[in-house]
Design a protein around this motif. Structure first.
Motif, PDB file in Angstrom:
ATOM      1  N   LYS A  32       0.912  -1.179  -0.139  1.00 24.47           N
ATOM      2  CA  LYS A  32       0.032  -0.289  -0.174  1.00 24.47           C
ATOM      3  C   LYS A  32       0.804   1.225  -0.039  1.00 24.47           C
ATOM      4  CE  LYS A  32      -3.435   2.023   2.848  1.00 24.47           C
ATOM      5  NZ  LYS A  32      -4.479   1.890   4.124  1.00 24.47           N
ATOM      6  N   VAL A  33       0.557   1.983  -0.955  1.00 22.84           N
ATOM      7  CA  VAL A  33       1.360   3.292  -1.150  1.00 22.84           C
ATOM      8  C   VAL A  33       0.322   4.602  -0.808  1.00 22.84           C
ATOM      9  CG1 VAL A  33       2.613   4.650  -2.719  1.00 22.84           C
ATOM     10  CG2 VAL A  33       2.985   2.333  -2.474  1.00 22.84           C
ATOM     11  N   PRO A  34       0.608   5.590  -0.226  1.00 24.32           N
ATOM     12  CA  PRO A  34      -0.219   6.793  -0.026  1.00 24.32           C
ATOM     13  C   PRO A  34      -0.543   7.342  -1.409  1.00 24.32           C
ATOM     14  CG  PRO A  34       1.562   6.885   1.589  1.00 24.32           C
ATOM     15  CD  PRO A  34       1.916   5.760   0.742  1.00 24.32           C
ATOM     16  N   LEU A  35      -1.586   7.815  -1.599  1.00 19.66           N
ATOM     17  CA  LEU A  35      -1.891   8.479  -2.829  1.00 19.66           C
ATOM     18  C   LEU A  35      -1.072   9.560  -3.357  1.00 19.66           C
ATOM     19  CD1 LEU A  35      -3.570   7.952  -5.575  1.00 19.66           C
ATOM     20  CD2 LEU A  35      -5.480   9.255  -4.557  1.00 19.66           C
ATOM     21  N   ASP A  36      -0.674  10.292  -2.095  1.00 18.87           N
ATOM     22  CA  ASP A  36       0.025  11.530  -2.560  1.00 18.87           C
ATOM     23  C   ASP A  36       1.496  11.267  -2.683  1.00 18.87           C
ATOM     24  OD1 ASP A  36       0.408  10.841   0.259  1.00 18.87           O
ATOM     25  OD2 ASP A  36       0.405  12.741   0.688  1.00 18.87           O
ATOM     26  N   GLU A  37       1.790  10.051  -2.677  1.00 18.78           N
ATOM     27  CA  GLU A  37       3.360   9.672  -2.842  1.00 18.78           C
ATOM     28  C   GLU A  37       3.323   8.558  -3.888  1.00 18.78           C
ATOM     29  OE1 GLU A  37       5.146   7.978   0.679  1.00 18.78           O
ATOM     30  OE2 GLU A  37       4.441   9.654   1.833  1.00 18.78           O
ATOM     31  N   TRP A  38       2.127   8.370  -4.596  1.00 16.21           N
ATOM     32  CA  TRP A  38       2.235   7.344  -5.588  1.00 16.21           C
ATOM     33  C   TRP A  38       3.085   7.506  -6.874  1.00 16.21           C
ATOM     34  CZ3 TRP A  38      -0.488   2.903  -6.191  1.00 16.21           C
ATOM     35  CH2 TRP A  38      -0.622   2.421  -7.445  1.00 16.21           C
ATOM     36  N   GLU A  39       3.506   8.764  -7.280  1.00 20.49           N
ATOM     37  CA  GLU A  39       4.235   8.718  -8.160  1.00 20.49           C
ATOM     38  C   GLU A  39       5.751   8.626  -8.051  1.00 20.49           C
ATOM     39  OE1 GLU A  39       3.418   9.368 -11.632  1.00 20.49           O
ATOM     40  OE2 GLU A  39       1.299   9.091 -11.086  1.00 20.49           O
ATOM     41  N   TYR A  40       5.924   8.751  -6.901  1.00 21.13           N
ATOM     42  CA  TYR A  40       7.600   8.529  -6.348  1.00 21.13           C
ATOM     43  C   TYR A  40       7.866   7.100  -5.898  1.00 21.13           C
ATOM     44  CZ  TYR A  40       6.288  13.673  -5.817  1.00 21.13           C
ATOM     45  OH  TYR A  40       6.056  14.784  -6.262  1.00 21.13           O
ATOM     46  N   HIS A  41       7.067   6.161  -6.054  1.00 22.54           N
ATOM     47  CA  HIS A  41       7.191   4.841  -5.815  1.00 22.54           C
ATOM     48  C   HIS A  41       7.349   4.225  -7.181  1.00 22.54           C
ATOM     49  CE1 HIS A  41       6.901   4.888  -1.244  1.00 22.54           C
ATOM     50  NE2 HIS A  41       6.199   6.019  -1.695  1.00 22.54           N
ATOM     51  N   PRO A  42       8.140   3.141  -7.382  1.00 23.35           N
ATOM     52  CA  PRO A  42       8.341   2.354  -8.195  1.00 23.35           C
ATOM     53  C   PRO A  42       7.071   1.262  -8.288  1.00 23.35           C
ATOM     54  CG  PRO A  42       9.912   1.395  -6.851  1.00 23.35           C
ATOM     55  CD  PRO A  42       9.226   2.979  -6.284  1.00 23.35           C
ATOM     56  N   ASP A  43       6.525   1.160  -9.678  1.00 20.84           N
ATOM     57  CA  ASP A  43       5.548   0.067  -9.834  1.00 20.84           C
ATOM     58  C   ASP A  43       5.801  -1.329  -9.155  1.00 20.84           C
ATOM     59  OD1 ASP A  43       4.244   1.599 -11.365  1.00 20.84           O
ATOM     60  OD2 ASP A  43       4.503   0.753 -13.141  1.00 20.84           O
ATOM     61  N   GLU A  44       6.930  -1.662  -8.846  1.00 22.47           N
ATOM     62  CA  GLU A  44       7.358  -3.006  -8.205  1.00 22.47           C
ATOM     63  C   GLU A  44       8.465  -2.727  -7.557  1.00 22.47           C
ATOM     64  OE1 GLU A  44       8.603  -7.266  -9.655  1.00 22.47           O
ATOM     65  OE2 GLU A  44       6.764  -6.721 -10.495  1.00 22.47           O
ATOM     66  N   ASP A  45       8.707  -3.102  -6.201  1.00 22.66           N
ATOM     67  CA  ASP A  45       9.961  -3.122  -5.341  1.00 22.66           C
ATOM     68  C   ASP A  45      10.920  -3.992  -5.657  1.00 22.66           C
ATOM     69  OD1 ASP A  45       8.945  -5.057  -3.691  1.00 22.66           O
ATOM     70  OD2 ASP A  45       8.416  -3.564  -2.135  1.00 22.66           O
ATOM     71  N   GLU A  46      11.903  -4.105  -4.999  1.00 19.60           N
ATOM     72  CA  GLU A  46      13.095  -5.116  -5.288  1.00 19.60           C
ATOM     73  C   GLU A  46      12.655  -6.403  -4.656  1.00 19.60           C
ATOM     74  OE1 GLU A  46      13.646  -2.777  -1.289  1.00 19.60           O
ATOM     75  OE2 GLU A  46      13.305  -2.266  -3.336  1.00 19.60           O
ATOM     76  N   HIS A  47      11.620  -6.591  -3.920  1.00 21.02           N
ATOM     77  CA  HIS A  47      11.034  -7.837  -3.277  1.00 21.02           C
ATOM     78  C   HIS A  47       9.950  -8.419  -4.430  1.00 21.02           C
ATOM     79  CE1 HIS A  47      13.675  -7.153   0.175  1.00 21.02           C
ATOM     80  NE2 HIS A  47      12.824  -5.882   0.356  1.00 21.02           N
ATOM     81  N   GLY A  48       9.701  -7.658  -5.187  1.00 19.64           N
ATOM     82  CA  GLY A  48       8.401  -8.129  -6.196  1.00 19.64           C
ATOM     83  C   GLY A  48       7.132  -7.703  -5.793  1.00 19.64           C
ATOM     84  N   TYR A  96      -3.017   1.606  -4.197  1.00 22.69           N
ATOM     85  CA  TYR A  96      -3.412   2.423  -3.202  1.00 22.69           C
ATOM     86  C   TYR A  96      -4.838   2.314  -3.022  1.00 22.69           C
ATOM     87  CZ  TYR A  96      -5.790   4.786  -7.205  1.00 22.69           C
ATOM     88  OH  TYR A  96      -6.661   4.942  -8.449  1.00 22.69           O
ATOM     89  N   GLU A  97      -5.316   2.460  -1.622  1.00 19.27           N
ATOM     90  CA  GLU A  97      -6.807   2.201  -1.281  1.00 19.27           C
ATOM     91  C   GLU A  97      -7.468   3.177  -1.591  1.00 19.27           C
ATOM     92  OE1 GLU A  97      -8.997   0.386   2.698  1.00 19.27           O
ATOM     93  OE2 GLU A  97      -7.200   1.394   2.941  1.00 19.27           O
ATOM     94  N   LEU A  98      -8.789   2.844  -2.278  1.00 15.46           N
ATOM     95  CA  LEU A  98      -9.891   4.043  -2.467  1.00 15.46           C
ATOM     96  C   LEU A  98     -10.361   4.619  -1.065  1.00 15.46           C
ATOM     97  CD1 LEU A  98     -11.579   2.207  -5.304  1.00 15.46           C
ATOM     98  CD2 LEU A  98      -9.741   3.511  -5.348  1.00 15.46           C
ATOM     99  N   SER A  99     -10.373   5.742  -1.010  1.00 17.22           N
ATOM    100  CA  SER A  99     -10.664   6.276   0.495  1.00 17.22           C
ATOM    101  C   SER A  99     -12.111   6.162   0.687  1.00 17.22           C
ATOM    102  CB  SER A  99     -10.309   7.833   0.267  1.00 17.22           C
ATOM    103  OG  SER A  99     -10.883   8.417  -0.486  1.00 17.22           O
ATOM    104  N   GLN A 100     -13.173   5.996  -0.378  1.00 16.43           N
ATOM    105  CA  GLN A 100     -14.394   5.981  -0.261  1.00 16.43           C
ATOM    106  C   GLN A 100     -14.962   4.574   0.119  1.00 16.43           C
ATOM    107  OE1 GLN A 100     -12.664   6.818  -2.946  1.00 16.43           O
ATOM    108  NE2 GLN A 100     -13.908   6.903  -4.760  1.00 16.43           N
ATOM    109  N   PHE A 101     -13.935   3.534  -0.099  1.00 17.23           N
ATOM    110  CA  PHE A 101     -14.616   2.309  -0.193  1.00 17.23           C
ATOM    111  C   PHE A 101     -13.267   1.282   0.438  1.00 17.23           C
ATOM    112  CE2 PHE A 101     -16.743   3.748  -3.904  1.00 17.23           C
ATOM    113  CZ  PHE A 101     -17.952   3.644  -3.549  1.00 17.23           C
ATOM    114  N   ARG A 102     -13.461   0.955   1.856  1.00 20.02           N
ATOM    115  CA  ARG A 102     -12.535   0.360   2.586  1.00 20.02           C
ATOM    116  C   ARG A 102     -12.387  -1.259   1.937  1.00 20.02           C
ATOM    117  NH1 ARG A 102      -8.250   0.715   5.704  1.00 20.02           N
ATOM    118  NH2 ARG A 102      -8.367  -0.434   7.557  1.00 20.02           N
ATOM    119  N   GLY A 103     -10.945  -1.538   1.863  1.00 17.42           N
ATOM    120  CA  GLY A 103     -10.762  -2.606   1.138  1.00 17.42           C
ATOM    121  C   GLY A 103     -10.609  -2.902  -0.294  1.00 17.42           C
ATOM    122  N   LEU A 104     -11.052  -1.664  -0.946  1.00 16.68           N
ATOM    123  CA  LEU A 104     -10.714  -1.550  -2.335  1.00 16.68           C
ATOM    124  C   LEU A 104      -9.338  -1.002  -2.804  1.00 16.68           C
ATOM    125  CD1 LEU A 104     -14.412  -1.124  -3.675  1.00 16.68           C
ATOM    126  CD2 LEU A 104     -13.153  -3.210  -3.548  1.00 16.68           C
TER     127      LEU A 104
END
Length: 143
Positions: free
Chosen positions: A28-44, A49-57
């Motif tokens: 899970k990545v905070p939406l305001d930091e979305w662009e700064y994180h790689p799509d996949e990290d070194e661990h795969g 990001y979680e949809l703020s209006q729908f818990r668990g989505l």
């Protein structure tokens, strides 16, 4: 109507979703930091990001919707079909009771009175059904 039944669905606990995310190799990545994180990290682990209006989505970087809410406890037709008529009537009565309590905080008197009357009529209809099937004997619609 889970909020009127007093049970939370989907579960509010962050730990529930952390476990599900790990099982699917998601992070899970905070939406305001979305662009700064790689799509996949070194661990795969792929970012979501979680949809703020729908818990668990969640949404991933390709905009796929990922639903991590528990299906087995979802308040849906399929799960309600597994319950007995008596249990469904009891759930409905509890929901009406809780909804009626919540209605007390409604600031619009006319609306509150109108909805309260509708709830009372519905409760009486459910009580008639419950008496017909023998779920409750000699109870008034007020409880």
């Amino acid at each position: 109507c889970p909020e009127y039944l007093g049970s939370d669905w989907p579960p509010p606990e962050e730990s529930f979703y952390e476990k599900k995310l790990n099982e699917r190799k998601l992070r899970k990545v905070p939406l305001d930091e979305w662009e700064y994180h790689p799509d996949e990290d070194e661990h795969g682990f792929r970012k979501v990001y979680e949809l703020s209006q729908f818990r668990g989505l969640f949404r991933n970087s390709t905009a796929d919707l990922i639903d991590l809410r528990p299906k087995e406890t979802c308040p849906c037709r399929n799960n309600f079909m597994l319950r007995s008529e008596e249990a469904l009537c009891n759930m409905l009565m509890a929901a009406y009771d809780n909804q009626s309590e919540e209605l007390e905080s409604c600031r619009y008197q006319h609306h509150r009175d109108q909805v309260q009357k509708e709830i009372q009529d519905a409760r009486e209809a459910i009580m008639r059904i419950m008496r017909f099937y023998g779920f409750y004997q000699n109870q008034s619609p007020d409880g």
